[in-house]
Enzyme design. Sequence first.
Site, mmCIF file in Angstrom:
data_model
loop_
_atom_site.group_PDB
_atom_site.id
_atom_site.type_symbol
_atom_site.label_atom_id
_atom_site.label_comp_id
_atom_site.label_asym_id
_atom_site.label_seq_id
_atom_site.Cartn_x
_atom_site.Cartn_y
_atom_site.Cartn_z
ATOM 1 N N TYR A 16 20.108 34.162 44.029
ATOM 2 C CA TYR A 16 20.498 35.511 44.449
ATOM 3 C C TYR A 16 19.364 36.514 44.242
ATOM 4 C CZ TYR A 16 23.719 39.432 45.253
ATOM 5 O OH TYR A 16 24.345 40.555 45.743
ATOM 6 N N GLY A 139 29.419 42.878 45.912
ATOM 7 C CA GLY A 139 30.091 42.678 47.187
ATOM 8 C C GLY A 139 29.974 41.245 47.658
ATOM 9 N N THR A 141 28.439 38.433 49.004
ATOM 10 C CA THR A 141 27.075 38.015 49.346
ATOM 11 C C THR A 141 26.806 36.594 48.874
ATOM 12 O OG1 THR A 141 26.387 39.153 47.310
ATOM 13 C CG2 THR A 141 25.973 40.294 49.386
ATOM 14 N N LYS A 195 37.038 38.690 40.521
ATOM 15 C CA LYS A 195 37.059 37.780 41.677
ATOM 16 C C LYS A 195 36.561 36.393 41.302
ATOM 17 C CE LYS A 195 32.501 37.480 42.664
ATOM 18 N NZ LYS A 195 31.702 36.282 43.047
ATOM 19 N N ASP A 248 34.699 40.699 48.309
ATOM 20 C CA ASP A 248 34.126 39.633 47.487
ATOM 21 C C ASP A 248 35.171 38.585 47.131
ATOM 22 O OD1 ASP A 248 31.947 38.468 46.318
ATOM 23 O OD2 ASP A 248 31.670 39.971 44.760
ATOM 24 N N SER A 258 30.832 29.075 47.345
ATOM 25 C CA SER A 258 31.174 29.672 46.055
ATOM 26 C C SER A 258 31.223 28.605 44.967
ATOM 27 C CB SER A 258 32.531 30.375 46.144
ATOM 28 O OG SER A 258 33.039 30.649 44.858
ATOM 29 N N ASN A 260 32.337 29.075 41.956
ATOM 30 C CA ASN A 260 33.621 29.193 41.261
ATOM 31 C C ASN A 260 34.715 28.435 42.006
ATOM 32 O OD1 ASN A 260 33.010 31.185 39.007
ATOM 33 N ND2 ASN A 260 32.257 32.329 40.775
ATOM 34 N N VAL A 283 25.180 28.109 36.887
ATOM 35 C CA VAL A 283 26.152 28.861 36.095
ATOM 36 C C VAL A 283 27.416 29.114 36.912
ATOM 37 C CG1 VAL A 283 26.617 31.044 34.928
ATOM 38 C CG2 VAL A 283 24.369 29.962 34.704
ATOM 39 N N GLU A 285 30.115 31.524 36.718
ATOM 40 C CA GLU A 285 30.440 32.772 36.013
ATOM 41 C C GLU A 285 31.925 32.866 35.678
ATOM 42 O OE1 GLU A 285 28.626 35.017 34.722
ATOM 43 O OE2 GLU A 285 26.767 35.332 35.846
#
Length: 339
Positions: A16, A139, A141, A195, A248, A258, A260, A283, A285
Amino acid sequence: MNASDASMTVIGAGSYGTALAITLARNGHRVVLWGHNPTHIQALQAARCNQAFLPDVPFPDSLQLETNLAHALAASRNVLVVVPSHVFGDVLRQLKPHLRADARIVWATKGLEAETGRLLQDVAREALGETIPLAVVSGPTFAKELAAGMPTAIALASPDSEFADDLQQLLHCGKSFRVYSNPDFIGVQLGGAVKNVIAIGAGMSDGIGFGANARTALITRGLAEMTRLGAALGADPTTFMGMAGLGDLVLTCTDNQSRNRRFGMMLGQGMDVQSAQDSIGQVVEGYRNTKEVLALAQRYGVEMPITEQLWQVLYCGKDAREAALSLLGRTRKDETAKL
């Protein structure tokens, strides 16, 4: 590039951070990118791309790689921090002695402080003092799409209106990158943390095989949890209908880019937590965020049943299907109560 003429210094050379640095440079700005691993930065410089995460996106000529932190921070007053939330405070404390007198800090980190559950604004103030202007961008991304120049929109918030205006002008690109300003500093930060949690739940639901109906219900009720917690912290509820909230949330709950969501899918398919984290390789998050968001909700007396059940799965070994049944079996209630 001279030592002090860059528009932005980006701290964090992961996927990112690199994507944001590329976007800024592509917009015609001179950008310095620093990462904590000199070997990694030297490899980026040699290849003029991030082969590990964004191998097909060459660096613009105006993007400079820097291994020396002091030199990187001397290059610009504007510093964009893009590091995982659990090291956010440590990184800011590392930056502090080298910051310019006119430095301004913006972060794209999404999450809460590890263990304490504090908002990152509080972590930043403790690490940097009360005078440095702060801002956050958040947001929907995904790094690969952003770096490829695909259309993307985000939200930007800062208590300092001049800094917010400057950042919006710096980041905004009419061809591909739209930046919306938002006065809600708390809400824009919180949306990016919550999120992550709900995305694990959506992935878990799909991993179990529950289908689109269940996923959509989780997204909708997850938005309700986000909004309730935000209101308790003093955020504007309408923020959560924007880029840093619903935008998001939908992105991370529905697309397999994603981490997650993919992590949750693995858990839903029966993989244990550690194996799922190892399989992702970066990671996740939402794993830490789940514990931190739940602690924050309990501190403010906010009901967050999805987050609570996810905590049971991640930290107490509860079966994912059993957690889903616990949510379905809750007492009947009004959909809009306590929104």
